[in-house]
Design an enzyme around this catalytic site. Structure first.
Site, PDB file in Angstrom:
ATOM      1  N   ARG A   1       0.276  -1.488  -0.055  1.00 19.90           N
ATOM      2  CA  ARG A   1      -0.226  -0.249   0.133  1.00 19.90           C
ATOM      3  C   ARG A   1       0.873   1.045   0.570  1.00 19.90           C
ATOM      4  O   ARG A   1       0.597   1.974   0.976  1.00 19.90           O
ATOM      5  CB  ARG A   1      -0.625   0.043   1.486  1.00 19.90           C
TER       6      ARG A   1
ATOM      7  N   SER B   1     -11.326   0.844   2.902  1.00 20.93           N
ATOM      8  CA  SER B   1     -10.884   0.117   4.255  1.00 20.93           C
ATOM      9  C   SER B   1      -9.824   1.358   4.750  1.00 20.93           C
ATOM     10  O   SER B   1      -9.021   2.207   4.448  1.00 20.93           O
ATOM     11  CB  SER B   1      -9.336  -0.861   3.443  1.00 20.93           C
TER      12      SER B   1
ATOM     13  N   GLU C   1      -5.097   3.655   6.182  1.00 17.89           N
ATOM     14  CA  GLU C   1      -4.858   3.777   4.823  1.00 17.89           C
ATOM     15  C   GLU C   1      -5.639   4.919   3.932  1.00 17.89           C
ATOM     16  O   GLU C   1      -5.186   5.349   2.931  1.00 17.89           O
ATOM     17  CB  GLU C   1      -5.641   2.191   4.436  1.00 17.89           C
TER      18      GLU C   1
END
Length: 310
Positions: free
Chosen positions: A179, A228, A298
């Site tokens: 990520r 998320s 995130e």
């Protein structure tokens, strides 16, 4: 600077701009959470050259922020100072296919990239069907889902840096990790090249349907959410830690931890950006106290708080 001053200064300094330059533009409607303050100036460039012209002329002290589809984003209630860039239109929204390769503008939604690959019988990109952002965001976050990641199919990317230079990045220069992308923060990606592999269209479309069904069954995609919230810690799942900390259904103002999937925050109606971000920080605190794990955001959080919230 006030919105009008910065806007007028840019118009005077760069009269040849062909894109849309708006002072005090509302950003709440551009995010999936439907919260946040205005952009001091919002710029939608006509094309890559137009973007380069503005960046080359812009005072280095003026901050530049890039937003995409707003699916993984909290814009704080005080808005975004400086210039906010949002790519769109044909110049940044097309997909071209040559053999097993797809070149996409960074405003292309990930779901559309997956569809274009399927229509060309190219396998390997079906995972993008489960990602609600755009190609630009996928590059910045090494976006992935359902067993696939951007790094798996990436070939090269092009972008414009803060000085207005056009730059190319190969796979090694992107520095992908979980990520995360290691490319310079001041680069605004404009296009990317991906590599698929020959496959059967029916099988690829069936995989995309499977991804869609799994997402709808497990995630609150009909809500005002941002995807998320926290990255999975090494060797674990964020949602399990959040659940174990007793945060499922937790609320703050108009924000709530989803009862369907507790790594999602939702705007139940009337939430502020401060409500959502504050709830996320409370979740992080409780998880840290119960498990010792420091959850990493995130969702990208940008802009400044309202003075009272600060």
């Amino acid at each position: 600077m006030t919105s009008n001053v910065l806007h007028d200064t840019l118009r005077a300094a760069v009269p040849a701009l062909r894109g849309r330059l708006v002072a005090g533009a509302s950003l709440a409607d551009l995010t999936w959470f439907r919260v946040g303050g205005p952009a001091e100036v919002l710029f939608t460039p006509a094309d890559e050259e137009d973007l380069a012209v503005l960046l080359a002329a812009l005072d280095p002290e003026v901050p530049v922020t890039v937003i995409g589809l707003g699916s993984n984003l909290i814009v704080r209630d005080g808005g975004i100072p400086g210039v906010t860039v949002r790519l769109g239109g044909k110049a940044f929204g097309s997909v071209e296919i040559d053999g097993t390769r797809l070149r996409a503008g960074t405003a292309v939604p990930d779901m559309r990239l997956a569809k274009a690959a399927a229509e060309a019988s190219l396998d390997g990109l079906a995972f993008y069907r489960g990602i609600p952002g755009s190609v630009g965001g996928a590059l910045r976050m090494n976006a992935g889902a359902h067993g696939g990641e951007t790094t798996d199919v990436f070939v090269e990317a092009w972008g414009i840096d803060r000085r207005g230079n056009r730059r190319r990045f190969d796979h090694a220069e992107m520095g992908f990790s979980y990520r995360h992308c290691g490319a310079p923060d001041d680069v605004i990606f404009t296009s990317a090249l991906f590599e698929g592999r020959p496959g059967g269209r029916q099988a690829i479309e069936a995989e995309m349907e499977r991804v869609t069904a799994a997402r709808e069954a497990a995630q609150p995609i009909r809500e005002r959410t941002g995807g998320s919230t926290f990255a999975n810690p090494e060797g674990g799942k964020a949602w399990q830690l959040i659940d174990a900390a007793g945060c499922r259904g937790l609320t703050r103002g108009g924000a709530q931890v989803s009862e369907m999937h507790c790594n999602f925050l939702i705007n139940r109606g009337g939430a502020t950006a401060a409500d959502i971000e504050g709830l996320g920080e409370e979740v992080r605190r409780r998880v840290r106290e119960t498990s010792g794990v420091e959850l990493r955001w995130e969702i990208k959080r940008i802009g400044v708080p309202m003075p009272a919230a600060a």
